[in-house]
Write a protein that holds these residues in place. Sequence first.
Motif, PDB file in Angstrom:
ATOM      1  N   UNK B  37       0.771  -1.389   0.090  1.00  0.00           N
ATOM      2  CA  UNK B  37      -0.047   0.005  -0.232  1.00  0.00           C
ATOM      3  C   UNK B  37       0.818   1.251   0.020  1.00  0.00           C
ATOM      4  N   UNK B  38       2.309   1.149   0.257  1.00  0.00           N
ATOM      5  CA  UNK B  38       2.975   2.427   0.302  1.00  0.00           C
ATOM      6  C   UNK B  38       3.516   2.916  -1.060  1.00  0.00           C
ATOM      7  N   UNK B  39       3.742   4.189  -1.074  1.00  0.00           N
ATOM      8  CA  UNK B  39       3.964   4.649  -2.445  1.00  0.00           C
ATOM      9  C   UNK B  39       5.815   4.417  -2.596  1.00  0.00           C
ATOM     10  N   UNK B  40       6.125   3.858  -3.810  1.00  0.00           N
ATOM     11  CA  UNK B  40       7.704   3.416  -4.002  1.00  0.00           C
ATOM     12  C   UNK B  40       8.412   4.621  -3.817  1.00  0.00           C
ATOM     13  N   UNK B  41       9.579   4.649  -2.925  1.00  0.00           N
ATOM     14  CA  UNK B  41      10.251   5.610  -3.022  1.00  0.00           C
ATOM     15  C   UNK B  41      10.835   6.221  -4.269  1.00  0.00           C
ATOM     16  N   UNK B  51      19.557   9.483  -5.964  1.00  0.00           N
ATOM     17  CA  UNK B  51      19.002   8.434  -6.879  1.00  0.00           C
ATOM     18  C   UNK B  51      19.814   8.429  -8.343  1.00  0.00           C
ATOM     19  N   UNK B  52      20.478   9.445  -8.670  1.00  0.00           N
ATOM     20  CA  UNK B  52      21.258   9.312  -9.607  1.00  0.00           C
ATOM     21  C   UNK B  52      22.195   8.290  -9.998  1.00  0.00           C
ATOM     22  N   UNK B  53      22.753   7.881  -8.620  1.00  0.00           N
ATOM     23  CA  UNK B  53      23.652   6.958  -8.520  1.00  0.00           C
ATOM     24  C   UNK B  53      22.840   5.424  -8.196  1.00  0.00           C
ATOM     25  N   UNK B  54      21.667   5.485  -8.484  1.00  0.00           N
ATOM     26  CA  UNK B  54      20.738   4.265  -8.235  1.00  0.00           C
ATOM     27  C   UNK B  54      20.431   4.273  -6.779  1.00  0.00           C
ATOM     28  N   UNK B  55      20.796   4.939  -6.178  1.00  0.00           N
ATOM     29  CA  UNK B  55      20.521   4.683  -4.749  1.00  0.00           C
ATOM     30  C   UNK B  55      19.335   5.435  -4.295  1.00  0.00           C
ATOM     31  N   UNK B  56      18.139   5.015  -4.235  1.00  0.00           N
ATOM     32  CA  UNK B  56      17.007   5.635  -3.473  1.00  0.00           C
ATOM     33  C   UNK B  56      16.518   4.855  -2.347  1.00  0.00           C
ATOM     34  N   UNK B 119       9.094 -11.787   0.161  1.00  0.00           N
ATOM     35  CA  UNK B 119       8.145 -10.609  -0.157  1.00  0.00           C
ATOM     36  C   UNK B 119       8.526  -9.370   0.480  1.00  0.00           C
ATOM     37  N   UNK B 120       8.434  -9.402   2.147  1.00  0.00           N
ATOM     38  CA  UNK B 120       8.659  -8.538   3.129  1.00  0.00           C
ATOM     39  C   UNK B 120      10.640  -8.211   2.694  1.00  0.00           C
ATOM     40  N   UNK B 121      11.252  -9.035   2.434  1.00  0.00           N
ATOM     41  CA  UNK B 121      12.533  -8.617   2.132  1.00  0.00           C
ATOM     42  C   UNK B 121      12.752  -7.654   0.976  1.00  0.00           C
ATOM     43  N   UNK B 122      11.972  -8.140  -0.247  1.00  0.00           N
ATOM     44  CA  UNK B 122      12.194  -7.219  -1.318  1.00  0.00           C
ATOM     45  C   UNK B 122      11.540  -6.007  -0.986  1.00  0.00           C
ATOM     46  N   UNK B 123      10.610  -5.751  -0.230  1.00  0.00           N
ATOM     47  CA  UNK B 123       9.953  -4.667  -0.026  1.00  0.00           C
ATOM     48  C   UNK B 123      10.882  -3.798   1.044  1.00  0.00           C
ATOM     49  N   UNK B 124      11.520  -4.291   1.998  1.00  0.00           N
ATOM     50  CA  UNK B 124      12.458  -3.877   2.788  1.00  0.00           C
ATOM     51  C   UNK B 124      13.590  -3.348   2.127  1.00  0.00           C
ATOM     52  N   UNK B 125      14.128  -3.683   1.243  1.00  0.00           N
ATOM     53  CA  UNK B 125      15.404  -3.369   0.448  1.00  0.00           C
ATOM     54  C   UNK B 125      14.901  -2.085  -0.367  1.00  0.00           C
ATOM     55  N   UNK B 126      13.770  -2.153  -0.607  1.00  0.00           N
ATOM     56  CA  UNK B 126      13.400  -0.541  -1.262  1.00  0.00           C
ATOM     57  C   UNK B 126      12.899   0.416  -0.317  1.00  0.00           C
ATOM     58  N   UNK B 179      17.564  -9.036  -3.399  1.00  0.00           N
ATOM     59  CA  UNK B 179      16.164  -8.502  -2.863  1.00  0.00           C
ATOM     60  C   UNK B 179      16.041  -6.925  -3.452  1.00  0.00           C
ATOM     61  N   UNK B 180      14.863  -6.389  -3.558  1.00  0.00           N
ATOM     62  CA  UNK B 180      14.793  -5.093  -4.198  1.00  0.00           C
ATOM     63  C   UNK B 180      14.196  -5.278  -5.573  1.00  0.00           C
ATOM     64  N   UNK B 181      13.596  -4.064  -5.866  1.00  0.00           N
ATOM     65  CA  UNK B 181      12.789  -3.843  -7.251  1.00  0.00           C
ATOM     66  C   UNK B 181      13.442  -4.499  -8.579  1.00  0.00           C
ATOM     67  N   UNK B 182      14.627  -4.704  -8.639  1.00  0.00           N
ATOM     68  CA  UNK B 182      15.257  -5.095  -9.609  1.00  0.00           C
ATOM     69  C   UNK B 182      16.084  -4.190 -10.619  1.00  0.00           C
ATOM     70  N   UNK B 183      15.721  -3.147 -10.706  1.00  0.00           N
ATOM     71  CA  UNK B 183      16.628  -2.189 -11.253  1.00  0.00           C
ATOM     72  C   UNK B 183      17.817  -1.696 -10.832  1.00  0.00           C
ATOM     73  N   UNK B 184      17.878  -1.780  -9.387  1.00  0.00           N
ATOM     74  CA  UNK B 184      18.917  -1.229  -8.611  1.00  0.00           C
ATOM     75  C   UNK B 184      18.724  -2.167  -7.292  1.00  0.00           C
ATOM     76  N   UNK B 185      19.527  -3.308  -7.603  1.00  0.00           N
ATOM     77  CA  UNK B 185      19.512  -4.087  -6.442  1.00  0.00           C
ATOM     78  C   UNK B 185      20.241  -3.609  -5.130  1.00  0.00           C
ATOM     79  N   UNK B 186      19.723  -3.652  -3.985  1.00  0.00           N
ATOM     80  CA  UNK B 186      20.237  -3.026  -2.740  1.00  0.00           C
ATOM     81  C   UNK B 186      20.580  -4.277  -1.851  1.00  0.00           C
ATOM     82  N   UNK B 187      21.847  -4.593  -1.771  1.00  0.00           N
ATOM     83  CA  UNK B 187      22.127  -5.609  -0.966  1.00  0.00           C
ATOM     84  C   UNK B 187      21.605  -5.326   0.617  1.00  0.00           C
TER      85      UNK B 187
END
Lengths: 21, 213
Positions: B37-41, B51-56, B119-126, B179-187
């Motif tokens: 339900x949360x808006x993506x960062x 964000x320009x470095x892919x870190x949002x 699923x929660x870890x994917x969301x936590x990464x974002x 984990x993460x949204x796929x475009x910029x994986x955040x370990x």
Amino acid sequence: LLVVELGSGAGLLSAAVAKSL
Amino acid sequence: VHCIAVDINPAACHATSHTCLLNNVQVDVVCGDLLSWMRHPKSTCVNIKNVSQGNSYGLIDLLLFNPPYVRGPNGECAIVPMVLKSDTIENSTENQLQSKIADAAWLGGGPDGVEVLKKALHQAADFLSERGVFYVLMIDYNYAALVREEINARCEQDVNNFGVINENNSKDYVLLTTFGDGTAKKPLACRRILSRQVPGEKLSVYRVYRPHI
């Protein structure tokens, strides 16, 4: 500070965290 | 401090609201599927300085989850709650729906009991803030499955990249990179901080955080 509890159930942990913060 | 309690089960949300009222604490209650339900960062104007470095990063500083970790049949999926107008459905239909949603909280574990957790870890990464921390409860076979899947993912990417999976070969630490949204994986670093042996299994609390902290 934004605190989120997933799957809060009856809310015991949420209430405890909110009280402690 | 802004506290938000989330549950997929409307009855649990009512209970949370009641518990917080009884304890005289301010907690917002959301009936929803994890953080969907949360808006993506990336779609907000907040916290996008890197964000320009892919870190949002997201806005959540402290995330807590006691996930459904019991093993279930392969392919079993938790249902997503629907939004219905209560005055347009019969009571019996509504009760059946409430029952299905309540059951869903315990389904979707998959053969390792980690499907909801993943699923929660994917969301936590974002959604975690740059220094946000995610405390999560796991049973021993959940953690083993995460480590195994991490090794498999590294194996597909680079067979020489095994060194950073475990820190000093510690069984209590793993670096999760998928984990993460796929475009910029955040370990995410995952470290065991508390354990308790109960009959037949070991329950542990893990601290999940961005490894640069």
